[in-house]
Design an enzyme around this catalytic site. Structure first.
Site: not given
Length: 627
Positions: A267, A48, A259, A345
């Protein structure tokens, strides 16, 4: 008998690396197909984050506006560490999220991977390319015939594809489709096709069929770090919920990624010990989204964190850092993205690395397919991108260890300090933003005359600067002139043509470019437009009030719109610093070659042009028109 077809480039996998390559090749007019095993594009989760350099790449394809409009921008990075009184965490600093001074975009963009892929899917559609789904490869073979491999007209790669009905794909418990086919319905709901390709790109993920079939090994290892990920809309009084935030708590670590809309990605370090299966791997079956969210709550104490709705998406993973030994086989089959490098990530590198693999390769394939360049050009893909992948793994190991380690406290004096963690991220700002990536010397990257333009580092991307178009004094960001259209951009910094001595030098360059032996004539196919391969730009140092585009010799002035000067824009907001920023002496000038992917590749003096230095440089990999 299975139907058979020919294609110049077959792309297997329509994730970020695949759609980036598909769009680049389709827009270049290449005969390309792209197949994917998923019945539909990604609808939730996955990658993302888009870093500043990748935003520049999007802009070079004309796709940045939609990305920026629909995505969330991250401008700040907050750090939280244990309070001295032991009552949870507190903010210890807040710094800019992007620490690369030359970044054109001083922020990162976060947006759902499916939406990012849709940007490319829609652009591909405008060029007549659609992803064919669901299709899985059954086999791949590369010819052993030396003459066939050497011929630009041959199709030496044979791929057998199986066209499936949706029901044919078995679905894993987490909703991810696999390549496994139910034998009971195989014959009735699927069909085979044989594809003969000039080139194949395996962009088919970490469990790449292409990589496995060709026996390409991965180097590296899995770590003991286990993390859970949830995409959700939380209710919280945590003050930095809309900033990228790194939390080191006594209960484990957590990273917050805001987001689009109100969504947030968390996370969360799985701090408790997990069982090990018979293969020696951590058994993640005990990890649930509820457990991940509960650990997030504990990590963020004393702040409140509630989840009124179920997460939109979640996953659990063990950090692994691996790089493929080879990124290509016989320069006919290539792998990109997760197929050739895997890592954690949290640094936001995965999707960016994948798409920039394809960005690097696509123009090289187009050049070779058109007969503009020697196949030797394709060897630079592995040379450049594998080094980058190895550097990425080295950084990721340091970051993963620091992030997964416990924070320093009175009871844990050897833990990770705030200064150490923040220092790593800030010191590697050029790398994490993508801005500082530098390709090593090769047949296309020649640093011999770097001193003529020390501010434009050969092997790095062309620095942004505002320049003024002479004919109408319109300001332009120079990067917007370096579009990803597979053409080389040769930028002539000509100084002040109003000065008699400099005018003589410019005229000599112009006369040389009119000759048949000049690089622009020699390496442009006969019958093609004069700017088919090279875009020539001039940047003078004359005041915009005195400059005339007619000052530039006709051999160098291919069109009135290609003449610029380095001066302050009419509105006084930007411009006038290009020569200074690039370190180019206005009294002597310089010539800078920019690759089709936006990276500086060669610099020479204006006098070198008339002595054939540009012909010598391009002759190392380009094919002359007479051929």
């Amino acid at each position: 008998m299975a139907p058979s077809s020919n294609v110049d480039v077959l792309i297997i996998g329509a994730g970020p690396a695949g759609v980036m390559a598909g769009n680049a090749l389709a827009s270049a007019g290449v005969n390309v197909r792209i197949v994917d095993k998923r019945p539909a594009k990604v609808m939730a989760g996955q990658a993302d984050g888009i870093q500043p350099r990748t935003i520049e790449v999007f802009q070079s394809y004309g796709l940045a506006r939609r990305l920026i409009e629909r995505g969330n921008q991250m401008h700040s990075l907050a750090f939280y560490n244990p309070r001295k009184d032991g009552k949870g965490v507190e903010r210890t600093s807040r710094v800019p999220d992007v620490t690369a001074p030359s970044a054109r975009y001083r922020f990162e963009v976060t947006l759902h991977q499916g939406e990012i892929e849709a940007i490319f899917l829609d652009s591909m559609r405008e060029h007549g390319l659609e992803v064919e789904r669901p299709i899985v490869p059954e086999s791949i073979e590369i010819s052993e015939d030396v003459e066939e491999l050497a011929s630009k007209d041959s199709y030496p790669v044979k791929v057998v594809l199986r066209h499936l009905a949706d029901a044919t794909l078995e679905t894993a418990p987490n909703g991810v489709h696999t390549n496994d086919i139910d034998p009971a319905i195989e014959s009735s709901s699927s069909s085979l096709e044989t594809v003969h390709a000039k080139y194949v790109l395996g962009a088919d993920g970490a469990h790449s069929f292409v990589r496995g079939s060709l026996g390409i090994e991965l180097e590296g290892e899995h770590t003991d770090h286990v993390w859970g990920v949830v995409d959700c809309v939380p209710v919280t009084d945590f003050p930095d919920i809309r900033n990228r935030t790194a939390i080191h708590s006594d209960f484990g670590s957590c990273m917050i990624i805001p987001r689009e809309g109100d969504k947030v990605r968390l996370y969360v370090q799985i701090a408790e010990e997990l069982q090990v299966d018979e293969h020696g791997r951590k058994d993640r079956s005990a990890v649930t989204p509820e457990k991940v969210m509960e650990m997030a709550k504990r990590s963020m104490q004393p702040f409140n964190l509630e989840f009124p709705d179920k997460p939109e998406w979640w996953t659990c993973y063990v950090i692994g850092q691996r790089v493929a030994k080879n990124f290509s086989v016989k320069e006919r089959v290539f792998i990109a993205g997760d197929a050739c490098h895997t890592h954690s990530p949290k640094a936001g590198q995965g999707m960016n690395a994948s798409m920039n693999d394809s960005h690097n390769l696509a123009w090289k394939l187009a050049h070779v397919l058109r007969g503009w360049a020697s196949p030797e050009l394709l060897k630079t893909y592995e040379l450049e991108r594998r080094k980058y992948a190895r550097d990425l793994i080295d950084f990721d190991k340091k970051l993963a260890d620091l992030f997964s380690g416990k924070a320093v406290t009175t009871e844990n004096a050897t833990g990770v300090s705030h200064k150490e963690f923040q220092g790593l991220l800030q010191s590697m700002g050029g790398f994490t933003s993508g801005i500082g990536i530098q390709y090593a010397p090769s047949l296309i990257t020649d640093p011999t005359a770097q001193s003529l333009a020390p501010g434009l580092v050969i092997g790095q991307r062309f620095l942004p600067q505002v320049i003024i178009r002479v004919a109408d004094t319109r300001p332009y960001e120079i990067q917007d002139l370096l579009v990803s259209d597979t053409k080389w951009k040769v930028v002539f910094f000509v100084g002040d043509p109003k000065e008699e001595k400099q005018q003589a030098v410019i005229n000599a360059v112009g006369e040389h470019l009119l000759c048949s032996k000049s690089f622009a004539r020699r390496f442009t196919p006969k019958g093609a437009a004069q700017d088919a391969v090279f875009t020539l730009l001039t940047v003078s140092s004359t005041s915009k009030d005195d400059a005339d585009y007619t000052d530039i010799h006709p051999g160098l002035r291919t069109h009135w719109s290609k003449a610029f000067t380095d001066d302050l824009a009419i509105d006084g907001r930007a411009g006038g610093t290009a020569y200074t920023t690039y370190g180019i002496n206005p009294s002597s000038g310089a010539v800078v070659c920019c690759r089709p992917d936006g990276y500086v590749s060669f610099v020479c003096s204006l006098q070198d042009v008339t002595s054939g230095r540009l012909e010598e440089y391009f002759g190392c990999f380009m094919v002359g028109a007479s051929a």
